[in-house]
Design a protein around this motif. Structure first.
Motif, PDB file in Angstrom:
ATOM      1  N   GLN A   1       6.578 -13.232   1.759  1.00 22.67           N
ATOM      2  CA  GLN A   1       7.812 -12.914   2.493  1.00 22.67           C
ATOM      3  C   GLN A   1       8.316 -11.474   2.282  1.00 22.67           C
ATOM      4  O   GLN A   1       8.602 -10.763   3.248  1.00 22.67           O
ATOM      5  CB  GLN A   1       8.912 -13.897   2.077  1.00 22.67           C
ATOM      6  N   ILE A   2       8.424 -11.053   1.024  1.00 19.07           N
ATOM      7  CA  ILE A   2       8.980  -9.718   0.752  1.00 19.07           C
ATOM      8  C   ILE A   2       8.063  -8.650   1.337  1.00 19.07           C
ATOM      9  O   ILE A   2       8.517  -7.675   1.948  1.00 19.07           O
ATOM     10  CB  ILE A   2       9.140  -9.492  -0.776  1.00 19.07           C
ATOM     11  N   ARG A   3       6.776  -8.857   1.175  1.00 13.95           N
ATOM     12  CA  ARG A   3       5.796  -7.884   1.653  1.00 13.95           C
ATOM     13  C   ARG A   3       5.876  -7.714   3.172  1.00 13.95           C
ATOM     14  O   ARG A   3       5.869  -6.590   3.694  1.00 13.95           O
ATOM     15  CB  ARG A   3       4.395  -8.314   1.210  1.00 13.95           C
ATOM     16  N   VAL A   4       5.977  -8.832   3.883  1.00 14.25           N
ATOM     17  CA  VAL A   4       6.020  -8.784   5.348  1.00 14.25           C
ATOM     18  C   VAL A   4       7.350  -8.194   5.827  1.00 14.25           C
ATOM     19  O   VAL A   4       7.382  -7.359   6.736  1.00 14.25           O
ATOM     20  CB  VAL A   4       5.828 -10.207   5.939  1.00 14.25           C
ATOM     21  N   HIS A   5       8.447  -8.610   5.183  1.00 19.75           N
ATOM     22  CA  HIS A   5       9.759  -8.103   5.618  1.00 19.75           C
ATOM     23  C   HIS A   5       9.897  -6.595   5.389  1.00 19.75           C
ATOM     24  O   HIS A   5      10.486  -5.889   6.205  1.00 19.75           O
ATOM     25  CB  HIS A   5      10.883  -8.869   4.919  1.00 19.75           C
ATOM     26  N   LEU A   6       9.342  -6.092   4.300  1.00 21.51           N
ATOM     27  CA  LEU A   6       9.432  -4.646   4.072  1.00 21.51           C
ATOM     28  C   LEU A   6       8.533  -3.887   5.048  1.00 21.51           C
ATOM     29  O   LEU A   6       8.861  -2.785   5.475  1.00 21.51           O
ATOM     30  CB  LEU A   6       9.147  -4.307   2.606  1.00 21.51           C
ATOM     31  N   GLN A   7       7.434  -4.515   5.432  1.00 19.88           N
ATOM     32  CA  GLN A   7       6.602  -3.912   6.480  1.00 19.88           C
ATOM     33  C   GLN A   7       7.392  -3.859   7.795  1.00 19.88           C
ATOM     34  O   GLN A   7       7.389  -2.844   8.492  1.00 19.88           O
ATOM     35  CB  GLN A   7       5.313  -4.719   6.663  1.00 19.88           C
ATOM     36  N   ASP A   8       8.093  -4.957   8.122  1.00 24.20           N
ATOM     37  CA  ASP A   8       8.935  -4.990   9.329  1.00 24.20           C
ATOM     38  C   ASP A   8       9.978  -3.872   9.313  1.00 24.20           C
ATOM     39  O   ASP A   8      10.316  -3.305  10.341  1.00 24.20           O
ATOM     40  CB  ASP A   8       9.704  -6.327   9.416  1.00 24.20           C
ATOM     41  N   LEU A   9      10.499  -3.587   8.106  1.00 20.83           N
ATOM     42  CA  LEU A   9      11.537  -2.555   7.976  1.00 20.83           C
ATOM     43  C   LEU A   9      10.928  -1.145   7.938  1.00 20.83           C
ATOM     44  O   LEU A   9      11.638  -0.172   7.695  1.00 20.83           O
ATOM     45  CB  LEU A   9      12.358  -2.800   6.695  1.00 20.83           C
ATOM     46  N   LYS A  10       9.612  -1.066   8.157  1.00 19.57           N
ATOM     47  CA  LYS A  10       8.876   0.211   8.200  1.00 19.57           C
ATOM     48  C   LYS A  10       8.857   0.932   6.846  1.00 19.57           C
ATOM     49  O   LYS A  10       8.745   2.148   6.777  1.00 19.57           O
ATOM     50  CB  LYS A  10       9.450   1.165   9.277  1.00 19.57           C
ATOM     51  N   HIS A  11       9.001   0.164   5.762  1.00 15.42           N
ATOM     52  CA  HIS A  11       8.882   0.753   4.418  1.00 15.42           C
ATOM     53  C   HIS A  11       8.058  -0.211   3.568  1.00 15.42           C
ATOM     54  O   HIS A  11       8.614  -0.971   2.778  1.00 15.42           O
ATOM     55  CB  HIS A  11      10.265   0.967   3.787  1.00 15.42           C
ATOM     56  N   ALA A  12       6.747  -0.187   3.758  1.00 13.06           N
ATOM     57  CA  ALA A  12       5.882  -1.147   3.059  1.00 13.06           C
ATOM     58  C   ALA A  12       5.938  -0.918   1.551  1.00 13.06           C
ATOM     59  O   ALA A  12       6.270   0.170   1.075  1.00 13.06           O
ATOM     60  CB  ALA A  12       4.450  -0.994   3.554  1.00 13.06           C
ATOM     61  N   ILE A  13       5.615  -1.979   0.794  1.00 13.10           N
ATOM     62  CA  ILE A  13       5.543  -1.872  -0.670  1.00 13.10           C
ATOM     63  C   ILE A  13       4.329  -1.018  -1.032  1.00 13.10           C
ATOM     64  O   ILE A  13       3.247  -1.188  -0.446  1.00 13.10           O
ATOM     65  CB  ILE A  13       5.413  -3.280  -1.297  1.00 13.10           C
TER      66      ILE A  13
ATOM     67  N   GLY B   1       0.998   0.340  -2.535  1.00 12.89           N
ATOM     68  CA  GLY B   1      -0.214  -0.379  -2.938  1.00 12.89           C
ATOM     69  C   GLY B   1      -0.496  -1.611  -2.095  1.00 12.89           C
ATOM     70  O   GLY B   1      -1.419  -2.357  -2.386  1.00 12.89           O
ATOM     71  N   ASP B   2       0.303  -1.832  -1.028  1.00 15.87           N
ATOM     72  CA  ASP B   2       0.116  -3.046  -0.217  1.00 15.87           C
ATOM     73  C   ASP B   2      -0.607  -2.726   1.088  1.00 15.87           C
ATOM     74  O   ASP B   2      -0.025  -2.721   2.165  1.00 15.87           O
ATOM     75  CB  ASP B   2       1.472  -3.699   0.072  1.00 15.87           C
ATOM     76  N   LYS B   3      -1.904  -2.487   0.941  1.00 11.27           N
ATOM     77  CA  LYS B   3      -2.727  -2.120   2.092  1.00 11.27           C
ATOM     78  C   LYS B   3      -2.677  -3.214   3.169  1.00 11.27           C
ATOM     79  O   LYS B   3      -2.644  -2.942   4.351  1.00 11.27           O
ATOM     80  CB  LYS B   3      -4.165  -1.942   1.589  1.00 11.27           C
ATOM     81  N   LYS B   4      -2.654  -4.478   2.704  1.00 15.75           N
ATOM     82  CA  LYS B   4      -2.670  -5.609   3.644  1.00 15.75           C
ATOM     83  C   LYS B   4      -1.466  -5.573   4.588  1.00 15.75           C
ATOM     84  O   LYS B   4      -1.558  -5.982   5.740  1.00 15.75           O
ATOM     85  CB  LYS B   4      -2.664  -6.922   2.834  1.00 15.75           C
ATOM     86  N   TYR B   5      -0.331  -5.102   4.054  1.00 16.16           N
ATOM     87  CA  TYR B   5       0.871  -5.072   4.884  1.00 16.16           C
ATOM     88  C   TYR B   5       1.390  -3.654   5.095  1.00 16.16           C
ATOM     89  O   TYR B   5       2.581  -3.370   4.943  1.00 16.16           O
ATOM     90  CB  TYR B   5       1.950  -5.982   4.281  1.00 16.16           C
ATOM     91  N   GLY B   6       0.434  -2.754   5.431  1.00 11.83           N
ATOM     92  CA  GLY B   6       0.856  -1.470   5.988  1.00 11.83           C
ATOM     93  C   GLY B   6       1.077  -0.282   5.075  1.00 11.83           C
ATOM     94  O   GLY B   6       1.470   0.775   5.551  1.00 11.83           O
ATOM     95  N   SER B   7       0.866  -0.411   3.758  1.00  6.95           N
ATOM     96  CA  SER B   7       1.092   0.771   2.907  1.00  6.95           C
ATOM     97  C   SER B   7      -0.151   1.648   2.873  1.00  6.95           C
ATOM     98  O   SER B   7      -1.273   1.158   2.801  1.00  6.95           O
ATOM     99  CB  SER B   7       1.452   0.369   1.480  1.00  6.95           C
ATOM    100  N   THR B   8       0.071   2.977   2.920  1.00 12.23           N
ATOM    101  CA  THR B   8      -1.070   3.894   2.824  1.00 12.23           C
ATOM    102  C   THR B   8      -1.083   4.571   1.458  1.00 12.23           C
ATOM    103  O   THR B   8      -1.966   5.346   1.147  1.00 12.23           O
ATOM    104  CB  THR B   8      -0.986   4.971   3.926  1.00 12.23           C
ATOM    105  N   SER B   9      -0.046   4.289   0.622  1.00  6.50           N
ATOM    106  CA  SER B   9      -0.021   4.938  -0.693  1.00  6.50           C
ATOM    107  C   SER B   9      -0.310   3.915  -1.794  1.00  6.50           C
ATOM    108  O   SER B   9      -0.028   2.729  -1.639  1.00  6.50           O
ATOM    109  CB  SER B   9       1.359   5.555  -0.940  1.00  6.50           C
ATOM    110  N   ASN B  10      -0.867   4.420  -2.903  1.00  9.36           N
ATOM    111  CA  ASN B  10      -1.123   3.529  -4.038  1.00  9.36           C
ATOM    112  C   ASN B  10      -0.981   4.327  -5.340  1.00  9.36           C
ATOM    113  O   ASN B  10      -1.945   4.489  -6.075  1.00  9.36           O
ATOM    114  CB  ASN B  10      -2.517   2.902  -3.911  1.00  9.36           C
ATOM    115  N   PRO B  11       0.239   4.808  -5.629  1.00 15.18           N
ATOM    116  CA  PRO B  11       0.400   5.731  -6.756  1.00 15.18           C
ATOM    117  C   PRO B  11       0.227   5.100  -8.132  1.00 15.18           C
ATOM    118  O   PRO B  11      -0.037   5.796  -9.102  1.00 15.18           O
ATOM    119  CB  PRO B  11       1.833   6.242  -6.585  1.00 15.18           C
ATOM    120  N   ILE B  12       0.365   3.775  -8.247  1.00 17.34           N
ATOM    121  CA  ILE B  12       0.261   3.186  -9.589  1.00 17.34           C
ATOM    122  C   ILE B  12      -0.942   2.250  -9.727  1.00 17.34           C
ATOM    123  O   ILE B  12      -1.093   1.551 -10.729  1.00 17.34           O
ATOM    124  CB  ILE B  12       1.573   2.455 -10.014  1.00 17.34           C
ATOM    125  N   GLY B  13      -1.782   2.224  -8.697  1.00 13.87           N
ATOM    126  CA  GLY B  13      -3.009   1.425  -8.785  1.00 13.87           C
ATOM    127  C   GLY B  13      -2.769  -0.070  -8.769  1.00 13.87           C
ATOM    128  O   GLY B  13      -3.588  -0.851  -9.238  1.00 13.87           O
TER     129      GLY B  13
END
Length: 303
Positions: free
Chosen positions: A243-255, A257-269
């Motif tokens: 839920q949190i992962r999808v909702h933050l993707q909806d808000l255009k600010h993905a978590i 490290g969450d490639k599955k739901y739209g994040s392109t950054s992974n600063p902490i691995g």
């Protein structure tokens, strides 16, 4: 002569044990240990308990509020119990006869899937309780995604599992998560609602069509932010999968490290999501329980 030992007891070799203390009056284990071990602080003692190095009448005890009775003997093992060393990635935060609260590391599945057979929180805890008594069992009450770290609650008997699951909404007073996202939310706090459904490839999707999915409500507020990232406190009104992962993707600010739901950054691995606070009313004792973990260091170092 053979040394018979049952369930939670360990064969006692004189070499591995130090001081034997006699209990004079009824009191909680922690209080007793603080008085008897003036050279150790509360954290040292908690660590001894966690590693199952404190034995009461030969049985390893992990609960600091365990009630001691006059005449009992308390001993210490010099080395951590084998099971304590095997519990990689899982720390027992609270345990009583009916339930157990743990803090899990990111990367551990809650329970094995058809594809995944490796160590899980469930298998680690199962071994842990069976080490105390071979008839002990563990029951799953809720889950955390593999990549999410933090607090989880398990039942130690079927009755408790059913009690918790039937009254989950009433029992759980607070479930707060920490999420690190890309960018800044504007406004910095709010509530997001949608309906979630899962596709055939196990990806969760969000829609505003009530006929298509299950209602999901997420409350969020910003705790810290800089030019690149924000740290959010997130509270769930409904605990849907991802839920949190999808909702933050909806808000255009993905978590992060969450490639599955739209994040392109992974600063902490790892995925920037942590189950931070768990508060509930104990279904049997009626006591209010509240557990809070520290904010993961990897999250803080981004700010």
């Amino acid at each position: 002569m053979k040394n018979h030992h049952s369930g939670g007891q360990r064969p006692q070799s004189k070499k591995s044990q130090t001081t034997l203390l006699e209990v004079k009056e009824q009191e909680e284990l922690m209080k007793f240990l603080i008085a008897q071990l003036p050279h150790k602080n509360r954290n040292n003692i908690k660590s001894l308990l966690k590693k199952r190095q404190v034995l009461v009448d030969g049985k390893a005890i992990t609960q600091f509020n365990h009630l001691l009775k006059p005449g009992q003997k308390v001993a210490f093992e010099n080395a951590p119990a084998p099971i304590a060393r095997q519990m990689r990635g899982v720390v027992v935060v609270h345990e009583d006869k009916d339930l157990i609260v743990v803090n899990k590391n990111a990367g551990l599945l809650t329970i094995a899937t058809d594809k995944e057979r490796r160590e899980t929180v469930y298998s680690i805890l199962s071994n842990y309780v069976k080490d105390q008594d071979k008839d002990n069992k563990i029951f799953i009450v809720h889950r955390l995604d593999r990549e999410t770290s933090g607090l989880m609650l398990f039942a130690k008997n079927k009755e408790m599992k059913e009690l918790l699951q039937e009254s989950w909404k009433k029992t759980i007073a607070e479930r707060s998560y920490l999420a690190v996202i890309d960018g800044k939310l504007d406004p910095s706090e709010g509530t997001y609602r949608s309906y979630l459904f899962e596709s055939k490839v196990f990806k969760v999707h969000s829609t505003q069509d009530p006929d298509k999915g299950q209602p999901a409500v997420t409350h969020y507020s910003t705790l810290k932010s800089n030019d690149e990232y924000s740290l959010l406190k997130v509270n769930l009104e409904t605990g849907r999968k991802n839920q949190i992962r999808v909702h933050l993707q909806d808000l255009k600010h993905a978590i992060i490290g969450d490639k599955k739901y739209g994040s392109t950054s992974n600063p902490i691995g790892r995925l920037g999501l942590h189950a931070w606070v768990l508060a509930f009313k104990h279904p049997l004792t009626g006591k209010n329980m509240r557990f809070e973990t520290s904010i993961p260091g990897s999250f803080l170092k981004l700010f």
